[in-house]
Design an enzyme around this catalytic site. Structure first.
Site, PDB file in Angstrom:
ATOM      1  N   ASP A  14     -77.341  27.093   8.808  1.00 57.62           N
ATOM      2  CA  ASP A  14     -76.549  25.915   8.439  1.00 57.62           C
ATOM      3  C   ASP A  14     -76.970  25.425   7.060  1.00 57.62           C
ATOM      4  O   ASP A  14     -78.149  25.521   6.703  1.00 57.62           O
ATOM      5  CB  ASP A  14     -76.813  24.777   9.447  1.00 57.62           C
ATOM      6  N   ASP A  62     -81.774  16.192   6.488  1.00 54.22           N
ATOM      7  CA  ASP A  62     -82.443  17.209   7.300  1.00 54.22           C
ATOM      8  C   ASP A  62     -83.807  17.523   6.709  1.00 54.22           C
ATOM      9  O   ASP A  62     -84.829  17.559   7.382  1.00 54.22           O
ATOM     10  CB  ASP A  62     -81.627  18.525   7.233  1.00 54.22           C
ATOM     11  N   GLU A  76     -86.532  23.880  13.294  1.00 55.61           N
ATOM     12  CA  GLU A  76     -85.277  24.551  13.011  1.00 55.61           C
ATOM     13  C   GLU A  76     -85.131  24.830  11.519  1.00 55.61           C
ATOM     14  O   GLU A  76     -84.501  25.787  11.109  1.00 55.61           O
ATOM     15  CB  GLU A  76     -84.068  23.728  13.483  1.00 55.61           C
ATOM     16  N   GLU A  77     -85.766  23.977  10.707  1.00 52.04           N
ATOM     17  CA  GLU A  77     -85.603  24.087   9.257  1.00 52.04           C
ATOM     18  C   GLU A  77     -86.533  25.120   8.625  1.00 52.04           C
ATOM     19  O   GLU A  77     -86.471  25.360   7.431  1.00 52.04           O
ATOM     20  CB  GLU A  77     -85.842  22.712   8.603  1.00 52.04           C
ATOM     21  N   ASP A 103     -86.243  19.976  16.344  1.00 53.55           N
ATOM     22  CA  ASP A 103     -85.081  19.992  15.480  1.00 53.55           C
ATOM     23  C   ASP A 103     -85.122  18.631  14.805  1.00 53.55           C
ATOM     24  O   ASP A 103     -84.864  17.620  15.450  1.00 53.55           O
ATOM     25  CB  ASP A 103     -83.804  20.172  16.316  1.00 53.55           C
ATOM     26  N   LEU A 105     -83.342  16.891  12.664  1.00 56.88           N
ATOM     27  CA  LEU A 105     -82.156  16.044  12.604  1.00 56.88           C
ATOM     28  C   LEU A 105     -80.958  16.834  13.117  1.00 56.88           C
ATOM     29  O   LEU A 105     -80.190  17.422  12.356  1.00 56.88           O
ATOM     30  CB  LEU A 105     -81.923  15.535  11.178  1.00 56.88           C
ATOM     31  N   ASP A 106     -80.832  16.815  14.453  1.00 60.11           N
ATOM     32  CA  ASP A 106     -79.752  17.572  15.087  1.00 60.11           C
ATOM     33  C   ASP A 106     -78.416  16.834  14.887  1.00 60.11           C
ATOM     34  O   ASP A 106     -78.347  15.613  14.949  1.00 60.11           O
ATOM     35  CB  ASP A 106     -80.043  17.701  16.581  1.00 60.11           C
ATOM     36  N   GLU A 126     -83.812  22.760  21.219  1.00 60.83           N
ATOM     37  CA  GLU A 126     -82.671  21.940  21.645  1.00 60.83           C
ATOM     38  C   GLU A 126     -82.532  22.004  23.171  1.00 60.83           C
ATOM     39  O   GLU A 126     -82.713  21.002  23.872  1.00 60.83           O
ATOM     40  CB  GLU A 126     -81.378  22.420  20.958  1.00 60.83           C
TER      41      GLU A 126
HETATM   42  P1  P6P Z   1     -69.724  22.776  17.395  1.00 55.99           P
HETATM   43  C1  P6P Z   1     -74.887  20.271  15.838  1.00 55.99           C
HETATM   44  O1  P6P Z   1     -74.672  21.203  14.782  1.00 55.99           O
HETATM   45  C2  P6P Z   1     -75.123  21.073  17.121  1.00 55.99           C
HETATM   46  O2  P6P Z   1     -76.274  21.867  16.960  1.00 55.99           O
HETATM   47  C3  P6P Z   1     -75.243  20.150  18.315  1.00 55.99           C
HETATM   48  O3  P6P Z   1     -75.860  18.930  18.029  1.00 55.99           O
HETATM   49  C4  P6P Z   1     -73.799  19.974  18.750  1.00 55.99           C
HETATM   50  O4  P6P Z   1     -73.673  19.679  20.127  1.00 55.99           O
HETATM   51  C5  P6P Z   1     -73.192  21.339  18.408  1.00 55.99           C
HETATM   52  O5  P6P Z   1     -73.998  21.911  17.366  1.00 55.99           O
HETATM   53  C6  P6P Z   1     -71.775  21.201  17.897  1.00 55.99           C
HETATM   54  O6  P6P Z   1     -71.297  22.535  17.684  1.00 55.99           O
HETATM   55  O7  P6P Z   1     -69.576  24.282  17.341  1.00 55.99           O
HETATM   56  O8  P6P Z   1     -68.964  22.173  18.564  1.00 55.99           O
HETATM   57  O9  P6P Z   1     -69.428  22.075  16.084  1.00 55.99           O
END
Ligand code: P6P
Length: 357
Positions: free
Chosen positions: A86, A92, A115-116, A138, A140-141, A297
């Protein structure tokens, strides 16, 4: 593990200690320290780790709350990608740096995975202390939501190291099943900022009071409703889901459940923890093994949900916390939430799945 904790009749969950009566403020620090006294083997390291994460959360919260005001939104300089591929958002990177900094200052853990970061990060001993824990997170999820002011979260997991404490940590210290987590939690930077964690003796939530700069106990002994009226899935992938997932989603619609999907897993899981429901991230063409990361996660959020009475499995019907990880950043499918809803999905998968389970 001997403990003086008493079980409450209504839920059988060990209540670590009796809290003061009335509405006296109980800060996160006080709660952690009082909880430690109930663990015979507690050495204070875990207490220190949880407090370090609480400090980092306050620092991150300060920046998240003004993300629109200062030049820390948008893609990080050089638009570097993280281990998930990403685009790294500046916040982040900031959140990652602060968590690492706080954990390195205290030296309560011997290594970090994020994650980073592609690889694990060794934490040098402080005052030649030998730490027995590793932390992964993670930072900043859901960070793609920052620019549009939607809630984001920090997710963390703590394990005891397996490697020789006289040497450096190894990746095997992190490749442990989720059932081996010593503690897990998340911080949700939303309309208010709340830190929710478990050490395997129930789930408690602490809301940040900015006027005193403390996380204060606000959600005591959180319990997941056995049923719910919400399902949480990216409906945009519906046509790409396997038959059994489409049949279950059709059933949710037939049952008049409401679809709630924020695109920030911590936000969706927090809602389900309080209101009940089910969150699904099945396999898609883009993510045949699921998108979400197992170690930082799915595992920590699954420990929280199970400790609150919920269930969490992958779409091959395996309990998430029983999956043996093979890679630091491996992905997983997930179905997590109210136990009766996860059981109902299990029945659909058993009935309609074309693949051997
Ligand atoms: P999509 C955010 O990037 C994440 O890791 C989660 O927090 C979230 O539930 C999911 O991905 C969203 O993914 O494919 O629905 O955009």
């Amino acid at each position: 593990m001997a403990t003086s904790a008493k079980k409450t009749p209504e839920n059988g969950i060990a209540v670590p200690f009796a809290l003061p009566g009335g509405n006296r403020i109980v800060t996160l620090d006080e709660f952690i320290i009082r909880s430690e006294k109930d663990f015979d083997y507690a050495t204070g390291e875990l207490t220190g780790l949880l407090r370090d994460i609480g400090v980092a959360a306050k620092i991150i919260n300060r920046e998240v709350n003004k993300a629109g005001l200062v030049n820390i939104i948008g893609v990080a300089d050089g638009s570097s990608d993280n281990a998930s591929g990403d685009k790294q958002q500046k916040l982040d990177v900031y959140a990652n740096e602060k968590l690492i900094e706080c954990l390195k200052n205290s030296g309560e853990c011997c290594a970090i995975a994020s994650e980073e970061n592609d690889d694990i990060i060794q934490v040098p001993p402080v005052n030649s202390k030998k730490s027995h824990y590793v932390v992964m997170f993670d930072p900043l999820d859901g960070s793609s939501n920052i620019d549009v002011n939607i809630s984001v979260g920090t997710i963390f997991a703590i394990y005891r190291r397996k490697s020789d404490p006289t040497g450096p940590a190894t990746v095997d210290d992190f490749l442990q099943a989720g059932s081996k987590q010593v503690a897990a939690g998340y911080v949700l930077y939303g309309t208010s900022t709340i830190l929710v964690y478990t050490t395997g003796r129930g789930v408690n939530g602490f809301t940040l009071d900015p006027s005193i700069g403390e996380f204060c106990l606000s959600h005591r002994n959180m319990r997941m409703p056995e049923d719910g009226q919400f399902y949480s899935v990216n409906q945009g992938y519906y046509s790409k889901f396997d038959l059994e997932m489409r049949r279950y989603i059709d059933n949710c619609s037939d049952e008049n459940y409401s679809l709630r999907y924020i695109g920030s897993m911590v936000s969706d899981i927090h809602r389900i923890l309080i209101q009940g429901g089910i969150f699904l991230y099945p396999s898609t063409r883009k993510y045949p093994k699921g998108k979400l990361r197992l170690l930082y996660e799915c595992n920590p959020l699954s420990m929280i949900v199970e400790q609150a009475g919920g269930k969490s499995m992958n779409t091959q019907l395996k309990r998430i916390l029983d999956v043996d990880p093979k890679e630091l950043h491996q992905r997983s499918t997930i179905a997590i939430g109210s136990p009766n809803m996860v059981d109902e999905l299990k029945a659909f998968i058993e009935r309609y799945s074309a693949l051997p389970l």
